[in-house]
Design a protein around this motif. Structure first.
Motif, PDB file in Angstrom:
ATOM      1  N   LEU A  60     -36.956 -13.405 -48.812  1.00 17.83           N
ATOM      2  CA  LEU A  60     -36.941 -14.848 -48.658  1.00 17.83           C
ATOM      3  C   LEU A  60     -37.999 -15.359 -47.503  1.00 17.83           C
ATOM      4  N   GLN A  61     -38.345 -14.585 -46.569  1.00 15.90           N
ATOM      5  CA  GLN A  61     -39.016 -14.525 -45.249  1.00 15.90           C
ATOM      6  C   GLN A  61     -40.289 -14.531 -45.708  1.00 15.90           C
ATOM      7  N   GLU A  62     -40.373 -13.681 -46.724  1.00 18.28           N
ATOM      8  CA  GLU A  62     -41.988 -13.465 -47.228  1.00 18.28           C
ATOM      9  C   GLU A  62     -42.351 -14.599 -48.137  1.00 18.28           C
ATOM     10  N   ALA A  63     -41.319 -15.486 -48.741  1.00 16.37           N
ATOM     11  CA  ALA A  63     -41.702 -16.493 -49.764  1.00 16.37           C
ATOM     12  C   ALA A  63     -41.611 -18.088 -49.064  1.00 16.37           C
ATOM     13  N   ALA A  64     -41.127 -17.947 -47.843  1.00 14.67           N
ATOM     14  CA  ALA A  64     -40.826 -19.264 -46.802  1.00 14.67           C
ATOM     15  C   ALA A  64     -42.130 -19.910 -46.569  1.00 14.67           C
ATOM     16  N   THR A  65     -42.050 -21.183 -46.813  1.00 15.46           N
ATOM     17  CA  THR A  65     -43.116 -21.901 -46.184  1.00 15.46           C
ATOM     18  C   THR A  65     -42.805 -22.561 -44.651  1.00 15.46           C
ATOM     19  N   ALA A  66     -41.639 -22.347 -44.313  1.00 16.03           N
ATOM     20  CA  ALA A  66     -41.275 -22.564 -42.673  1.00 16.03           C
ATOM     21  C   ALA A  66     -40.019 -21.778 -42.580  1.00 16.03           C
ATOM     22  N   ILE A  67     -39.862 -21.210 -41.335  1.00 11.94           N
ATOM     23  CA  ILE A  67     -38.717 -20.619 -40.853  1.00 11.94           C
ATOM     24  C   ILE A  67     -38.390 -21.215 -39.233  1.00 11.94           C
ATOM     25  N   ARG A  68     -36.992 -21.323 -39.247  1.00  5.67           N
ATOM     26  CA  ARG A  68     -36.604 -21.851 -37.820  1.00  5.67           C
ATOM     27  C   ARG A  68     -35.689 -20.832 -37.498  1.00  5.67           C
ATOM     28  N   THR A  69     -35.719 -20.121 -36.409  1.00  9.14           N
ATOM     29  CA  THR A  69     -34.796 -19.198 -35.774  1.00  9.14           C
ATOM     30  C   THR A  69     -34.342 -19.398 -34.408  1.00  9.14           C
ATOM     31  N   TYR A  70     -33.063 -19.410 -34.093  1.00  9.17           N
ATOM     32  CA  TYR A  70     -32.468 -19.348 -32.760  1.00  9.17           C
ATOM     33  C   TYR A  70     -31.867 -17.849 -32.599  1.00  9.17           C
ATOM     34  N   GLU A  71     -32.437 -17.271 -31.426  1.00 10.76           N
ATOM     35  CA  GLU A  71     -31.935 -16.084 -30.761  1.00 10.76           C
ATOM     36  C   GLU A  71     -31.277 -16.139 -29.454  1.00 10.76           C
ATOM     37  N   LEU A  72     -30.064 -15.413 -29.322  1.00  9.37           N
ATOM     38  CA  LEU A  72     -29.631 -15.405 -27.786  1.00  9.37           C
ATOM     39  C   LEU A  72     -29.194 -13.997 -27.249  1.00  9.37           C
ATOM     40  N   GLN A  73     -29.838 -12.896 -28.027  1.00 11.39           N
ATOM     41  CA  GLN A  73     -29.710 -11.430 -27.716  1.00 11.39           C
ATOM     42  C   GLN A  73     -30.963 -10.904 -27.531  1.00 11.39           C
ATOM     43  N   HIS A  74     -32.029 -11.358 -28.574  1.00 12.16           N
ATOM     44  CA  HIS A  74     -33.415 -10.528 -28.563  1.00 12.16           C
ATOM     45  C   HIS A  74     -34.429 -11.582 -28.809  1.00 12.16           C
ATOM     46  N   VAL A  75     -35.540 -10.997 -28.334  1.00  9.12           N
ATOM     47  CA  VAL A  75     -36.953 -11.754 -29.119  1.00  9.12           C
ATOM     48  C   VAL A  75     -36.659 -11.722 -30.720  1.00  9.12           C
ATOM     49  N   PRO A  76     -36.846 -12.898 -31.166  1.00 12.74           N
ATOM     50  CA  PRO A  76     -36.860 -13.052 -32.783  1.00 12.74           C
ATOM     51  C   PRO A  76     -37.741 -11.816 -33.210  1.00 12.74           C
ATOM     52  N   GLY A  77     -37.142 -11.255 -34.390  1.00  4.32           N
ATOM     53  CA  GLY A  77     -37.869 -10.134 -34.865  1.00  4.32           C
ATOM     54  C   GLY A  77     -39.444 -10.440 -35.343  1.00  4.32           C
ATOM     55  N   LEU A  78     -39.861 -11.354 -36.058  1.00  5.80           N
ATOM     56  CA  LEU A  78     -41.200 -11.626 -36.251  1.00  5.80           C
ATOM     57  C   LEU A  78     -42.027 -11.775 -35.310  1.00  5.80           C
ATOM     58  N   LEU A  79     -41.707 -11.924 -33.821  1.00  8.73           N
ATOM     59  CA  LEU A  79     -42.570 -12.046 -32.585  1.00  8.73           C
ATOM     60  C   LEU A  79     -42.326 -10.740 -31.631  1.00  8.73           C
ATOM     61  N   GLN A  80     -41.882  -9.756 -32.100  1.00 10.59           N
ATOM     62  CA  GLN A  80     -41.400  -8.694 -31.191  1.00 10.59           C
ATOM     63  C   GLN A  80     -42.753  -7.846 -31.346  1.00 10.59           C
ATOM     64  N   ARG A 119     -37.763   2.438 -38.752  1.00  8.33           N
ATOM     65  CA  ARG A 119     -37.322   1.196 -38.384  1.00  8.33           C
ATOM     66  C   ARG A 119     -38.342   0.193 -37.902  1.00  8.33           C
ATOM     67  N   VAL A 120     -39.008   0.830 -36.768  1.00  7.96           N
ATOM     68  CA  VAL A 120     -39.883   0.237 -36.165  1.00  7.96           C
ATOM     69  C   VAL A 120     -41.366  -0.239 -37.081  1.00  7.96           C
ATOM     70  N   GLU A 121     -41.379   0.867 -38.031  1.00  8.12           N
ATOM     71  CA  GLU A 121     -42.598   0.480 -38.907  1.00  8.12           C
ATOM     72  C   GLU A 121     -42.312  -0.889 -39.972  1.00  8.12           C
ATOM     73  N   LEU A 122     -41.285  -0.639 -40.153  1.00 12.78           N
ATOM     74  CA  LEU A 122     -40.414  -1.840 -41.213  1.00 12.78           C
ATOM     75  C   LEU A 122     -40.630  -3.222 -40.336  1.00 12.78           C
ATOM     76  N   ARG A 123     -40.351  -3.370 -39.034  1.00 11.86           N
ATOM     77  CA  ARG A 123     -40.522  -4.546 -38.654  1.00 11.86           C
ATOM     78  C   ARG A 123     -41.705  -5.072 -38.273  1.00 11.86           C
ATOM     79  N   MET A 124     -42.774  -3.977 -37.690  1.00 12.73           N
ATOM     80  CA  MET A 124     -43.943  -4.245 -37.747  1.00 12.73           C
ATOM     81  C   MET A 124     -44.722  -4.773 -39.000  1.00 12.73           C
ATOM     82  N   HIS A 125     -44.089  -4.133 -40.058  1.00 15.84           N
ATOM     83  CA  HIS A 125     -44.798  -4.798 -41.303  1.00 15.84           C
ATOM     84  C   HIS A 125     -44.131  -6.217 -41.809  1.00 15.84           C
ATOM     85  N   ARG A 126     -42.988  -6.404 -41.338  1.00 15.60           N
ATOM     86  CA  ARG A 126     -42.496  -7.606 -41.525  1.00 15.60           C
ATOM     87  C   ARG A 126     -43.302  -8.659 -40.738  1.00 15.60           C
ATOM     88  N   ARG A 127     -43.714  -8.630 -39.676  1.00 13.98           N
ATOM     89  CA  ARG A 127     -44.438  -9.505 -38.747  1.00 13.98           C
ATOM     90  C   ARG A 127     -45.798  -9.891 -39.164  1.00 13.98           C
TER      91      ARG A 127
END
Length: 306
Positions: free
Chosen positions: A123-143, A167-175
């Motif tokens: 869904l993130q790959e297909a989205a035109t806009a993503i809004r996110t709120y985080e209170l534990q970590h920096v949002p994954g797409l910005l890590q 898992r690190v590789e996966l998140r780096m690919h996501r961003r």
């Protein structure tokens, strides 16, 4: 042959997408099948009975859920029952075929990519806009890579090193989706406590905040910080991801993550509540310029000693 339905002109652009978008296309196929059924004056129960499906099976097809798209023979049976025009049917079947093209994330095993997480990434790959709120970590797409590694090691302290790195590789690919020419618009609201919680080391935090400042200055990324001294802040007690897609065919989706599962909300009344909650958070947070200043101020905590 010219399009026989306004629906077709909205769907044809999806056929020329360069990036595989199986999650998006599964949803589109399901939404269109539901619309065609309703145009034919059939209830879900009646249509399922007419083609020999259970109502639950047709419901899954129309919801676009599951790792794989529906079987072509099943979609053809539905289109035939609905009396769908040939051209419209051919476009939908082409979309179905493209929905079977695997996304990059689907090469990861189910341990790293359970079905609910597979759906989120798609869904993130297909989205035109993503809004996110985080209170534990920096949002994954910005890590950053080192920050992600610290997050994984903290959350999975007994995981073997190879799993951590996968898992690190996966998140780096996501961003990487933020680096595309047609990247989604990302608006991230972050509780200030996230900036003060040291993960990894002060050096890791310094680099992470530096990256946040850099990303916050790009045209398609907005970062806002909810300060610790904000009074009467209406911050939810859980992280929220709100996804919006181009065109009028797909609903907005809210993603709520739990420890071992997640919830996806598509009902308009529910998603609207979360949209309003994010709007309130944006009003109560520091504005984007003030947020960048706060990020830079906090970076000084982690600056290496001279």
């Amino acid at each position: 042959m010219p399009p026989e339905s306004p629906r077709v002109s909205r769907l044809e652009p999806y056929l020329s997408r360069t990036e595989p978008a199986p999650t998006l296309l599964k949803m589109l196929v399901g939404v269109q099948l539901a619309g065609i059924r309703e145009d034919a004056g059939l209830s879900q129960e009646q249509a399922a009975r007419d083609v020999g499906f259970s109502p639950a099976k047709l419901s899954r097809i129309e919801a676009g859920k599951g790792r794989r798209p529906p079987v072509e023979a099943d979609v053809r049976a539905l289109l035939k029952r609905y009396g769908t025009a040939d051209y419209e049917a051919s476009v939908l079947l082409q979309l179905l075929k493209r929905a079977g093209e695997p996304g990059w994330w689907q090469r990861y095993d189910k341990r790293l990519m359970p079905e609910w997480f597979d759906r989120l990434v798609g869904l993130q790959e297909a989205a035109t806009a993503i809004r996110t709120y985080e209170l534990q970590h920096v949002p994954g797409l910005l890590q950053t890579e080192d920050y992600t590694r610290a997050v994984v090691q903290r959350g999975l302290p007994t995981a073997p090193a190879r799993e951590v790195e996968r898992r690190v590789e996966l998140r780096m690919h996501r961003r990487r989706l933020l680096d595309r020419a047609e990247a989604p618009r990302l608006w991230a609201v972050v509780d200030e406590s996230v900036l003060l919680r040291v993960l990894g080391s002060p050096a890791v935090m310094h680099a992470q905040l530096e990256h946040l400042v850099e990303m916050a200055q790009t045209p398609h990324v907005t970062v806002q910080v909810v300060p610790l001294d904000a009074t009467n802040a209406s911050a939810p007690a859980m992280p929220i991801t709100y996804l919006r897609f181009g065109g009028a065919d797909l609903p907005d989706i809210v993603y709520l993550e739990h420890i071992k599962s997640a919830a996806f909300l598509e009902d308009v009344d529910e998603t609207e509540e979360y949209r309003l909650a994010l709007d309130r958070l944006g009003d109560e947070a520091l504005d984007p310029r003030q947020s960048i200043r706060r990020l830079r101020e906090t970076m000084k905590r982690y600056a290496p000693e001279s």
